[in-house]
Design a protein around this motif. Structure first.
Motif, short mmCIF file in Angstrom:
data_model
loop_
_atom_site.label_atom_id
_atom_site.label_comp_id
_atom_site.label_asym_id
_atom_site.label_seq_id
_atom_site.Cartn_x
_atom_site.Cartn_y
_atom_site.Cartn_z
N LYS A 116 0.95 -1.31 -0.08
CA LYS A 116 -0.02 0.04 0.07
C LYS A 116 0.75 1.28 -0.01
CE LYS A 116 -2.57 -0.53 3.65
NZ LYS A 116 -3.73 -0.49 4.63
N TRP A 117 2.11 1.04 0.40
CA TRP A 117 2.94 2.36 0.62
C TRP A 117 4.21 2.28 -0.42
CZ3 TRP A 117 2.18 6.03 4.41
CH2 TRP A 117 1.16 5.72 5.51
N MET A 118 4.48 1.00 -1.00
CA MET A 118 5.62 1.20 -1.89
C MET A 118 6.03 2.10 -2.91
SD MET A 118 8.08 -0.82 -2.11
CE MET A 118 7.79 -2.43 -1.29
N GLU A 119 4.88 2.34 -3.66
CA GLU A 119 5.13 3.36 -4.76
C GLU A 119 5.24 4.94 -4.26
OE1 GLU A 119 1.98 3.14 -7.43
OE2 GLU A 119 2.53 1.14 -8.07
N ARG A 120 5.10 5.15 -3.03
CA ARG A 120 5.31 6.40 -2.40
C ARG A 120 6.81 6.63 -2.07
NH1 ARG A 120 0.31 7.25 1.99
NH2 ARG A 120 -1.25 5.91 0.72
N PHE A 121 7.50 5.37 -1.91
CA PHE A 121 8.98 5.81 -1.50
C PHE A 121 9.88 5.82 -2.73
CE2 PHE A 121 7.27 2.43 1.72
CZ PHE A 121 6.83 3.48 2.62
N ASP A 122 10.96 6.74 -2.21
CA ASP A 122 12.01 7.13 -3.30
C ASP A 122 13.28 6.00 -3.09
OD1 ASP A 122 11.09 9.41 -4.28
OD2 ASP A 122 11.22 10.31 -2.26
N CYS A 123 13.25 5.40 -1.91
CA CYS A 123 14.19 4.45 -1.58
C CYS A 123 14.03 3.53 -0.36
CB CYS A 123 15.47 4.99 -1.48
SG CYS A 123 16.96 3.89 -1.37
N LEU A 124 14.38 2.12 -0.56
CA LEU A 124 14.02 1.28 0.66
C LEU A 124 15.40 0.78 1.11
CD1 LEU A 124 11.27 -0.06 1.51
CD2 LEU A 124 12.17 -1.88 0.22
N VAL A 125 15.43 0.76 2.41
CA VAL A 125 16.75 0.32 3.08
C VAL A 125 16.16 -1.14 3.91
CG1 VAL A 125 18.32 0.74 4.90
CG2 VAL A 125 17.48 2.76 3.57
N VAL A 126 17.02 -2.14 3.44
CA VAL A 126 16.41 -3.34 4.01
C VAL A 126 17.72 -3.82 4.74
CG1 VAL A 126 16.05 -5.87 3.57
CG2 VAL A 126 15.00 -4.12 1.92
N GLY A 127 17.46 -4.27 6.05
CA GLY A 127 18.34 -4.80 6.74
C GLY A 127 18.61 -4.64 8.23
N PRO A 128 18.74 -3.23 8.53
CA PRO A 128 19.06 -2.65 9.69
C PRO A 128 18.16 -3.24 11.05
CG PRO A 128 19.23 -0.94 8.15
CD PRO A 128 18.61 -1.98 7.52
N VAL A 187 10.43 -10.54 4.03
CA VAL A 187 11.13 -9.38 3.47
C VAL A 187 11.72 -9.85 2.25
CG1 VAL A 187 13.12 -8.22 3.98
CG2 VAL A 187 11.75 -8.82 6.05
N SER A 188 11.98 -11.15 1.71
CA SER A 188 12.45 -11.41 0.45
C SER A 188 11.29 -11.16 -0.43
CB SER A 188 12.75 -12.95 0.48
OG SER A 188 11.51 -13.73 0.54
N GLU A 189 10.01 -11.21 -0.19
CA GLU A 189 8.96 -10.98 -0.87
C GLU A 189 8.91 -9.44 -1.17
OE1 GLU A 189 7.19 -13.01 -2.81
OE2 GLU A 189 8.34 -14.49 -2.30
N ILE A 190 9.14 -8.78 -0.16
CA ILE A 190 8.94 -7.39 0.00
C ILE A 190 9.97 -6.69 -0.92
CG2 ILE A 190 9.47 -5.18 1.24
CD1 ILE A 190 8.37 -6.50 3.80
N ILE A 191 11.12 -7.42 -1.15
CA ILE A 191 12.34 -6.91 -2.05
C ILE A 191 11.73 -7.08 -3.43
CG2 ILE A 191 14.76 -7.37 -2.80
CD1 ILE A 191 15.56 -8.00 -0.03
N LYS A 192 11.34 -8.26 -3.70
CA LYS A 192 10.70 -8.53 -5.07
C LYS A 192 9.64 -7.38 -5.44
CE LYS A 192 11.34 -13.39 -4.64
NZ LYS A 192 10.67 -14.63 -4.89
N HIS A 193 8.85 -7.04 -4.42
CA HIS A 193 7.82 -6.07 -4.81
C HIS A 193 8.43 -4.60 -5.03
CE1 HIS A 193 3.71 -8.23 -3.81
NE2 HIS A 193 4.79 -9.06 -3.92
N ALA A 194 9.38 -4.52 -4.32
CA ALA A 194 10.03 -3.13 -4.51
C ALA A 194 10.63 -2.95 -5.73
CB ALA A 194 11.22 -2.88 -3.56
N ARG A 195 11.36 -4.25 -6.36
CA ARG A 195 11.83 -4.30 -7.73
C ARG A 195 10.87 -3.94 -8.76
NH1 ARG A 195 14.82 -9.72 -8.23
NH2 ARG A 195 14.95 -8.86 -10.49
N SER A 243 8.21 -2.40 -8.29
CA SER A 243 7.70 -0.96 -8.55
C SER A 243 8.84 -0.13 -8.73
CB SER A 243 7.25 -0.57 -7.11
OG SER A 243 6.19 -1.43 -6.52
N ASN A 244 9.81 -0.44 -9.05
CA ASN A 244 11.27 0.17 -9.53
C ASN A 244 11.62 1.25 -8.38
OD1 ASN A 244 13.38 0.83 -11.46
ND2 ASN A 244 12.07 2.53 -12.24
N VAL A 245 11.77 0.69 -7.15
CA VAL A 245 12.08 1.76 -6.14
C VAL A 245 13.38 0.96 -5.71
CG1 VAL A 245 11.76 1.99 -3.62
CG2 VAL A 245 9.73 1.88 -4.99
N PRO A 246 14.54 1.93 -5.65
CA PRO A 246 16.00 1.53 -5.47
C PRO A 246 15.89 0.79 -3.83
CG PRO A 246 15.61 3.64 -6.27
CD PRO A 246 14.34 3.42 -5.98
#
Length: 382
Positions: A196-208, A220-228, A230-233
């Protein structure tokens, strides 16, 4: 700061296997670090770890890549960032200032909330609540407008208590809290909530502060796939490196390699991973996207308090998002390279300022408080 071994070590425990595949994505940044171990190389004192180099070489071999120890014709950045094998100098302060000023947006009264960057951090569990906070708050301190944290329900109240500035989403779940028969439906709910939020983001930080719970990592692996999609870095750090490593199903190989080919191996590693950008943290920070190698060793602090890598991940996320939308000055380097250079330089400058005041008692929170001053000193508000 995460162990460098996370990039190439995977446990054999089947419960920790994840379904994420290698990510051939141009705007994925992977962080890993080396501990200084000075050796003399071509008239330079540089820091390398034999174990790190061995693991890099094994990862390159697993990916079908390789290197030619006799080939030293690396493609250097037009920013005069020199690799070790080039025998030249490192980044000039004037180059960093030019990069910062070319990608940092102006504070225009006509701009609205969100235009200076919307960053999201995926991380935070029962054991680790500081890391996602450090990453998310650093993004705000540098100048992002909004900073989100997607964490587990146990971590959310703690992270919220650190600062009211962060938007905290308590939606991630760990294995102990989900029955086996409910895992599929729970995972679907988690992914839907993040989507619901993904397309609003300019960048995603995964891991901290992500931790290594197997169910959490699968989500989280699925979240990364969805970010890709949506073309979110994506910036991958901390336990995100363990996640990527685990998916590559690697084991540590004990073999000796040539220290002098470390930079070439970094180049090959980035290329073998599909052109992702790798920022190798250490006494000097080395950055490569498989086409060029850049280095930053200015400023810095001898104080090695934990959490500086989290500051770096949030900083790079902001500068990467700015570089994608605001880059001026005709730089030939990619936005990811520019973002890494800027993030590395700002962290080093802030660490230097904090150390001047606090010396041995310098903490990550002290460095965060110096981020704004550091950026203002190098890139004054016009």
């Amino acid at each position: 700061m995460p162990s460098s071994g996370r990039l190439v070590r995977a446990k054999s425990n089947e419960r920790e296997k994840s379904s994420l595949l290698p990510i051939p994505f141009q705007e994925l940044i992977i962080f890993f670090s080396v501990q200084p171990n000075p050796i003399f190389l071509e008239n330079f004192m540089v820091g390398y770890s034999a174990a790190v180099i061995r693991r890099q070489q094994f990862l390159i071999r697993c990916l079908g890549g390789g290197y030619n120890s006799g080939n030293k014709n690396l493609h250097y950045s037009s920013l005069r960032m020199q690799s070790l094998m080039g025998g030249g100098g490192f980044t000039l302060e004037s180059d960093v200032i030019s990069i910062l000023r070319s990608i940092t947006p102006s504070l225009d009264p006509s701009r609205h909330k969100g235009q200076a960057g919307k960053i999201a951090v995926v991380g935070g569990c029962r054991e680790y609540t500081g890391a996602p906070y450090f990453s998310a708050i650093s993004a705000l301190k540098i100048g992002a407008d909004l900073s989100h944290v997607f964490c587990t329900k146990d971590a959310a109240p703690v992270i919220k208590s650190y600062s009211p500035e962060l938007i905290v989403h308590p939606i991630l779940e760990e294995s102990y809290n989900v029955r086996d028969e409910h895992k599929r439906s729970t995972s679907a709910k988690v992914i839907a909530e993040v989507d619901k939020w993904m397309e609003r983001f300019d960048c995603l930080v995964v891991g901290p502060g992500l931790g290594r719970d197997p169910f959490l990592l699968d989500c989280v692996s699925e979240i990364i796939k969805h970010a890709r999609q949506s073309n979110v870095p994506i910036v991958v750090d901390g336990d995100g490196l363990f996640l990527v490593t685990n998916c590559l199903d690697l084991k540590v190989l004990n073999c000796e390699v040539n220290y002098q080919d470390g930079t070439q191996q970094l180049l090959s590693l980035a290329k073998g991973l599909g052109g992702v950008t790798i920022l190798r943290k250490g006494e000097s920070d080395y950055i490569s996207n498989g086409e060029e190698v850049s280095a930053v060793n200015m400023f810095g602090s001898p104080r090695r308090c934990g959490g500086q890598g989290d500051i770096l991940s949030g900083s790079v996320a902001v500068f990467l998002s700015w570089a994608r939308h605001n880059a001026k000055g005709g730089w030939s380097a990619s936005p990811t390279i520019l973002g890494c250079i800027a993030g590395s330089a700002i962290l080093r400058k802030a660490a230097s300022l904090a150390f001047e005041n606090k010396r041995r008692s310098t903490l990550t929170s002290d460095i965060i408080e110096c981020l704004g001053e550091s950026l203002e000193e190098l890139c004054p508000v016009s």
